[in-house]
Enzyme design. Structure first.
Site, PDB file in Angstrom:
ATOM      1  N   ASP A  92       0.851  -1.184   0.000  1.00  0.00           N
ATOM      2  CA  ASP A  92       0.000   0.000   0.000  1.00  0.00           C
ATOM      3  C   ASP A  92       0.886   1.232   0.000  1.00  0.00           C
ATOM      4  OD1 ASP A  92       0.896   0.375   2.574  1.00  0.00           O
ATOM      5  OD2 ASP A  92      -0.983  -0.175   3.537  1.00  0.00           O
ATOM      6  N   ASP A 271      -7.480  -7.290   2.106  1.00  0.00           N
ATOM      7  CA  ASP A 271      -6.459  -7.418   3.145  1.00  0.00           C
ATOM      8  C   ASP A 271      -7.039  -6.868   4.427  1.00  0.00           C
ATOM      9  OD1 ASP A 271      -4.871  -4.701   4.163  1.00  0.00           O
ATOM     10  OD2 ASP A 271      -5.979  -4.425   2.291  1.00  0.00           O
TER      11      ASP A 271
END
Length: 376
Positions: A92, A271
């Site tokens: 990310d 996630d």
């Protein structure tokens, strides 16, 4: 990166697919265990690969930038080699971590200046240097730099933030075009839809992101405290707009029920820290409901932790033994619970895929949601 749809449910928007990168195939829908600082907390890579067996894991740009720092990762040859993981990795952008540092950061058009949670030192993330950092980390899938808005969020703030996220996206794309891969494999880039819980903003952002023509797309700014119904409503708006032939990633979600409901809306990738964080607090997810292993009722229960489980811990250890480990604060208890929970999440998405390809996902999903919504 290639993405191929393999099948679709007949009564929902759930779909099964395959993502292929230079590090292998990812069967979707998929859950990505969170390996924030080059480690899925409490789990050896050997256990991760052989027992939990995910096709892809997630790393965090903010944390890896601070420790071990990008120069160490570059000397190692990238994150894969540093942590001895030869399958896929997604990073990310650090946007969520910057959001969580609300009292220690300042957001401007240029980027975000923030104070390290480790030593108080000041740093700046911009769309450009975050792309550079992710090039150096070397994940297979890298994310655009965005602002994650809080919940609740004022409409005008959400709108300004969304437009800035779009401008930052353009800067990310422009910089990536000038920045070659650092290692001997390619990287794919996903932009992020924002817009808080406002339907018109979500629609506008999804259209902007879809027009960027990236290899996949992500949905951010959810699972930040909004009711589940709001999450599902925003996700449905966005998945109805994002391209069908590109993978869709819903960031930071969520509970097993959240995952199944969002799969039904057409999401492919997930996630969340929940399976590992809750495991460390003694909460076990199972197909029949949630277990608080610290409860006295398990003290003399010598049945396996989960006779339906896919990992070795599920049948090697009993509920009574695991409760004992937690009661004496033995670290092994948290490790066992973590392996179980991650194994359950992997079982859940792979079972979902089977039912999608068989065409009966909706019926199975509704049954599973009822079962899992219980405290055992």
């Amino acid at each position: 990166m290639l993405f191929e749809l393999k099948g679709k449910d007949t009564k929902s928007n759930a779909r099964g697919g395959e993502i292929t990168t230079d590090h292998g195939t990812i069967e979707t829908p998929i859950f990505m265990p969170v390996g924030t600082v080059a480690s899925v907390k409490g789990v050896h890579q050997r256990e991760l690969k052989n027992d939990i067996n995910p096709d892809i894991i997630l790393g965090n740009t903010y944390h890896l930038y601070l420790r071990p720092q990008t120069n160490i990762l570059e000397q190692a040859g990238g994150l894969h080699k540093f942590m001895n993981w030869d399958r896929n990795i997604l990073t990310d952008s650090g946007g969520y971590q910057v959001y969580s540092l609300s009292s220690n950061r300042k957001i401007k058009e240029e980027g975000v200046k923030f104070k390290s949670h480790i030593d108080g030192s000041y740093h700046t993330f911009t769309p450009e240097n975050v792309m550079e950092i992710q090039r150096t980390i070397g994940a297979d899938i890298i994310m655009a730099f965005d602002e994650c808005t809080p919940y609740p969020c004022d409409y005008h703030y959400a709108k300004r933030s969304m437009h800035m996220t779009h401008r930052w996206l353009d800067r990310c794309i422009n910089h990536l075009e000038k920045t070659p891969f650092k290692y001997d494999y390619s990287q794919s880039f996903f932009p992020i839809v924002q817009g808080s819980t406002y339907k018109d903003l979500r629609k506008q952002s999804a259209e902007y992101i879809a027009n960027a023509g990236a290899e996949g797309n992500a949905i951010g700014g959810l699972s930040v405290g909004e009711p589940a119904e709001e999450m599902y409503a925003m996700t449905e708006i966005v998945t109805n707009i994002l391209p069908v032939d590109k993978p869709r990633y819903l960031m930071g979600v969520g509970t097993p029920i959240n995952i199944l409901e969002n799969i039904a809306l057409g999401v492919d990738m997930f996630d969340c820290v929940m399976p590992t964080r809750n495991a460390r607090n003694g909460m076990l997810f199972t197909a029949h409901g949630t277990i608080n292993i610290k409860n006295l009722k398990w003290a003399d229960d010598f049945s396996p932790i989960d006779d339906m489980g896919i990992t070795f811990v599920d049948t090697d250890y009993t509920k009574a033994y695991l409760r004992h480990l937690f009661s004496v604060n033995e670290r092994l208890g948290a490790q066992i619970a973590t392996i179980h929970n991650l194994g359950f999440y992997m079982w859940l998405v792979r079972e979902a895929r089977k039912h999608i390809l068989a065409g009966d996902f909706r019926t199975w999903k509704d049954m599973m949601v009822k079962q899992m919504d219980k405290r055992l």
